[in-house]
Design an enzyme around this catalytic site. Sequence first.
Site, PDB file in Angstrom:
ATOM      1  N   GLY A  74       0.833  -1.200   0.017  1.00 12.04           N
ATOM      2  CA  GLY A  74      -0.006  -0.004  -0.175  1.00 12.04           C
ATOM      3  C   GLY A  74       0.886   1.286   0.106  1.00 12.04           C
ATOM      4  O   GLY A  74       1.939   1.364  -0.592  1.00 12.04           O
ATOM      5  N   TYR A  92     -11.788   4.580  13.765  1.00 11.19           N
ATOM      6  CA  TYR A  92     -10.792   5.063  12.747  1.00 11.19           C
ATOM      7  C   TYR A  92     -10.617   6.935  12.687  1.00 11.19           C
ATOM      8  O   TYR A  92      -9.492   7.179  12.752  1.00 11.19           O
ATOM      9  CB  TYR A  92     -11.382   4.589  11.348  1.00 11.19           C
ATOM     10  CG  TYR A  92     -10.231   5.278  10.256  1.00 11.19           C
ATOM     11  CD1 TYR A  92      -9.097   4.678  10.281  1.00 11.19           C
ATOM     12  CD2 TYR A  92     -10.787   5.869   9.083  1.00 11.19           C
ATOM     13  CE1 TYR A  92      -8.050   4.916   9.070  1.00 11.19           C
ATOM     14  CE2 TYR A  92      -9.869   6.213   8.079  1.00 11.19           C
ATOM     15  CZ  TYR A  92      -8.828   5.860   8.108  1.00 11.19           C
ATOM     16  OH  TYR A  92      -7.724   6.034   7.309  1.00 11.19           O
ATOM     17  N   GLY A  95       2.555   2.869   2.574  1.00 10.85           N
ATOM     18  CA  GLY A  95       3.898   2.581   3.091  1.00 10.85           C
ATOM     19  C   GLY A  95       4.855   1.953   2.246  1.00 10.85           C
ATOM     20  O   GLY A  95       6.214   2.389   2.033  1.00 10.85           O
TER      21      GLY A  95
END
Length: 263
Positions: free
Chosen positions: A18, A154, A20
């Site tokens: 992803g 979240y 990162g």
Amino acid sequence: MDLHLAGKRAFVSGATRGIGYAVARGLLDEGAEVVVNGRDERRVAEAVERLRAHRPDGRVSGIAADLADAAQAEGLLASLGPVDVLVNNVGVFEVAPLEDLRDEDWLRYVEINVMSAVRLSRSLIRPMLDRGWGRIVFVNTESAVDVPADMLPYGVSKAGALALANGLAKLTRGSRVTVNTVLGGPTWSDGVADAVAEVGRAQGVAVDDLRAAIVGPDHRGLLQRFIEPDEIASLVLYLASPRSSATNGAALRADGGALPTIV
């Protein structure tokens, strides 16, 4: 544009895939030495192998650790060594109604989305200040500003991470260390792709159709499509570089126009 990152040493949390991973690859392309992190030894090793194949002349290594666990984070920091650039990227998300969320669920979000960055930043910011240069970049989300009702833990935990970055920046006054945040929008990361596929299977809807519906004409965003991880990584790389020297304590948007605010 040369970002002048050659010779810098960077650590990216949650970097096996992803956003990162895209950040780690970009840093490697800019000549930085990169240390990637993930919870799973196998995935970390695979990420390191892919990065070495992408950039055979680059310097890359990996450390597996669950940064939501204080003991594992401490072990990672003990073996990490000096870091010029810290990218706080690791995070979790899911859609869930409030009534289904237990205290343990909320605490898991706080441990991963907030405390992982606390543990890394607390250990690495002082050496950066002592050496006279450093960058800390938080990969965050527009949901930290406009918290979605169906993703409350979240959004709330990411709002906490946004506040953390803002406070950390105040510790760098008068130095050449900066702390900034990237507020991303809906991004077609591996995690999002997995989540969309799962919803599609449950609803009997093709992934491509569901993907188009999520960010289609009825979506508030201006981009009208998912953002690619590399597009988020580009802004992270700028903030990680010496070229961003006048930017500190900021939350920069790479949200595709999802936030309905001027700033």
